[in-house]
Design an enzyme around this catalytic site. Structure first.
Site, PDB file in Angstrom:
ATOM      1  N   HIS A 137      84.709  92.665  61.305  1.00 35.26           N
ATOM      2  CA  HIS A 137      84.471  91.521  60.320  1.00 35.26           C
ATOM      3  C   HIS A 137      84.127  91.776  59.130  1.00 35.26           C
ATOM      4  CE1 HIS A 137      83.207  87.367  59.738  1.00 35.26           C
ATOM      5  NE2 HIS A 137      83.123  87.212  60.992  1.00 35.26           N
ATOM      6  N   GLU A 185      90.301  88.950  59.697  1.00 31.85           N
ATOM      7  CA  GLU A 185      90.064  89.338  61.197  1.00 31.85           C
ATOM      8  C   GLU A 185      91.075  89.235  62.126  1.00 31.85           C
ATOM      9  OE1 GLU A 185      86.377  86.810  62.425  1.00 31.85           O
ATOM     10  OE2 GLU A 185      86.725  86.236  60.328  1.00 31.85           O
ATOM     11  N   HIS A 242      82.047  84.810  68.676  1.00 30.02           N
ATOM     12  CA  HIS A 242      81.995  86.053  68.398  1.00 30.02           C
ATOM     13  C   HIS A 242      81.003  86.732  69.410  1.00 30.02           C
ATOM     14  CE1 HIS A 242      84.104  85.871  64.761  1.00 30.02           C
ATOM     15  NE2 HIS A 242      83.187  85.645  63.762  1.00 30.02           N
TER      16      HIS A 242
END
Ligand code: GLA
Length: 394
Positions: free
Chosen positions: A221, A358, A150
Site C-alpha cells: 500500500h 495496489e 485490508h
C-alpha cells in the site's frame, strides 16, 4: 662506419619505442585507476540499518537498500512498510517519492491509512465481513462500514515482520499468521522479498502456504507522489492503465459482480490521462469524489505484465508497474486530509496528496463466484510478483 650509424639508429629506435611503450602502459594503468575510483565512488550499493523504534517489545529497524545508481529503498519491521523510495529526477536530483513518517511513532498514530504497508491476509474489501468456504461461514472484523477492509482491525500492516538481509540488494520479510487470526482459517506462512535491482526497480515477491483452505490476497500500500514533495497533490500526474475494464462497485466500494468497459468513459486510462481531468466527476464511494476502484488488467493467466505507468511532467519521473495479478486498485488518496503528524520533513499529506496502485485480486472475490479464485489450499503455494520500475522522461 655506415654499419655503426645503422646500429646506433636501431638502438635509438629501440629506446624510443621502449619509452613510448612504458608511457602507454602507465597511462592505461592510470585510466583504469580513475575508472575504478569512479566505480568505487558510485558503488554505494549495499544494505544499512538504523533503529526506528520499538513495537510489542521488539526492536523496529529501518533497512535501507542502495544500488550503484544511488537509488534507495527503505523498509521496517512494523507492517513490513516501505518507508522511503529515493529516485533521481530528470536532472539527476534525488527525491523521496513515497509518503511516510520520521519514526515509528508516526506509524503508530491513529488513522494511518496503511502508508507503505504490506496488506493481508486479504487486501481490499470483503462484503458484510463474511465469507463461506467448504460449507462453513467465517466472520471477520467489520472495520469498514460493515465490511472488512485490508485484513481487519489488525491486518498484516499492523504486525511485526521478521526481516533478514539477503545479499546486498534484498530483504526477506516473514510473518506467521495464526489459525483464526482476524477470523481467517489456517496457519498462513507468508514470505515477502523486497529487491532493489540495478535497473532502478523495486521488485516485490510474495509467497504463502497454509494448512487449511483460506482466502489470500496480498499487496503493498505505498502512496506515490513522483514530484518528491514539490507538488502537494498528484492531480497533474499522468496515469496509464493497461485495463479495458473495471469492476463497478456500490457506495461502500463492494463490487456489484459486473465487469464493465472503461472505453470512452471517466475510468478510461487506456491512454495516458491527467489524473485531475475527470477526478471531480467520479464517485469514489463514501460521499467522496475521486478514484478508488479496481481495474481489470488486460491479461490472461499470471504472467508478469505491464499494468500501469505514471508520469510527473515537472520532475520527469516515470514509474512503470508490472504484475502477475489480475487487478489493480487505483486510489487517488481521497481520504488524506493533512492531519497526520510526525511526517517526513513535516509534509502535509492533503487530499489527493499521493496515490496508490495496489496490485491485487478483485475485491470481495471470496463472495463473487465469477471473479478469479483467491482461495489457497494446503499443498499449494500462493505467489505474486509486482515491480515498480523508476526512470525519467525528458
Ligand atoms: C484502499 C481502499 C481505500 C482506502 C485506502 C486507505 O486503497 O480501497 O478505500 O481505505 O485503502 O485509506
Amino acid at each position: 662506419m655506415v654499419n655503426k650509424i645503422k646500429s646506433m639508429k636501431a638502438i635509438q629506435y629501440l629506446v624510443i619505442s621502449f619509452v613510448l611503450f612504458c608511457v602507454a602502459c602507465n597511462n592505461s594503468t592510470e585510466n583504469k585507476n580513475e575508472q575504478k575510483e569512479t566505480e568505487t565512488n558510485n558503488m554505494k550499493a549495499g544494505i544499512t540499518e538504523k533503529p526506528f523504534g520499538t513495537f510489542e517489545q521488539k526492536p523496529v529497524t529501518e533497512y535501507t537498500i542502495s544500488n550503484a545508481n544511488g537509488m534507495q529503498v527503505s523498509a521496517i519491521n512494523y507492517g513490513g512498510a516501505v518507508t522511503k523510495i529515493i529516485t533521481p529526477d530528470k536532472n539527476g536530483t534525488m527525491g523521496d517519492v513515497v509518503t511516510g513518517f520520521e519514526s515509528l511513532d508516526g506509524f503508530l498514530q491513529k488513522g494511518v491509512p496503511y502508508f507503505g504497508a504490506l496488506i493481508g491476509r486479504y487486501g481490499n474489501r470483503i462484503g458484510k465481513a463474511k465469507f463461506t468456504l467448504d460449507g462453513k461461514t467465517y466472520t471477520l472484523p467489520a472495520n469498514n462500514s460493515g465490511n472488512s477492509l485490508h485484513g481487519g482491525d489488525k491486518g498484516f500492516d499492523k504486525v511485526y515482520w521478521n526481516i533478514d538481509k539477503q545479499g546486498d540488494s534484498s530483504l526477506k520479510l516473514t510473518y506467521q499468521s495464526k489459525d483464526g487470526e482476524q477470523g481467517y482459517p489456517g496457519n498462513l506462512n507468508v514470505e515477502v522479498i523486497y529487491t532493489l535491482t540495478a535497473d532502478n526497480s523495486l521488485k516485490i515477491d510474495y509467497t504463502a502456504t497454509t494448512d487449511k483452505a483460506t482466502p489470500v490476497n496480498l499487496t503493498n500500500h505505498s502512496y506515490f507522489n513522483l514530484s518528491a514533495g514539490k507538488d502537494s497533490t498528484i492531480l497533474n500526474h499522468e496515469l496509464e492503465l493497461n485495463a479495458d475494464n473495471y469492476t463497478p462497485a456500490d457506495d461502500l466500494l463492494i463490487p456489484t459482480g459486473k465487469i464493465a468497459t472503461v472505453k470512452g468513459g471517466l475510468m478510461d486510462f487506456t491512454t495516458p490521462k491527467m489524473i485531475g481531468k475527470d477526478l471531480e466527476s467520479v464517485n469514489a464511494g463514501f460521499g467522496k469524489r475521486g478514484f478508488d476502484h479496481n481495474w481489470v488488467l488486460n491479461k490472461s493467466g499470471n504472467a508478469l505484465e505491464k499494468a500501469a505507468a505514471l508520469y510527473e511532467p515537472n520532475s520527469g519521473r516515470y514509474m512503470e508497474v508490472y504484475t502477475t495479478e489480475p487487478g489493480i486498485q487505483f486510489y487517488s488518496g481521497n481520504f488524506l486530509d493533512g492531519t497526520l503528524t510526525n511526517t517526513k520533513n513535516g509534509q502535509k499529506y492533503v487530499k489527493n496528496g499521493a496515490l496508490c496502485l495496489e496490485t491485487q485480486h478483485f475485491p470481495d472475490s471470496p463472495n463473487q463466484p465469477t471473479f478469479p479464485n483467491t482461495i489457497l489450499k494446503p499443498g499449494e503455494t500462493y505467489k505474486q510478483t509486482t515491480i515498480y520500475k523508476f526512470s525519467v522522461k525528458k
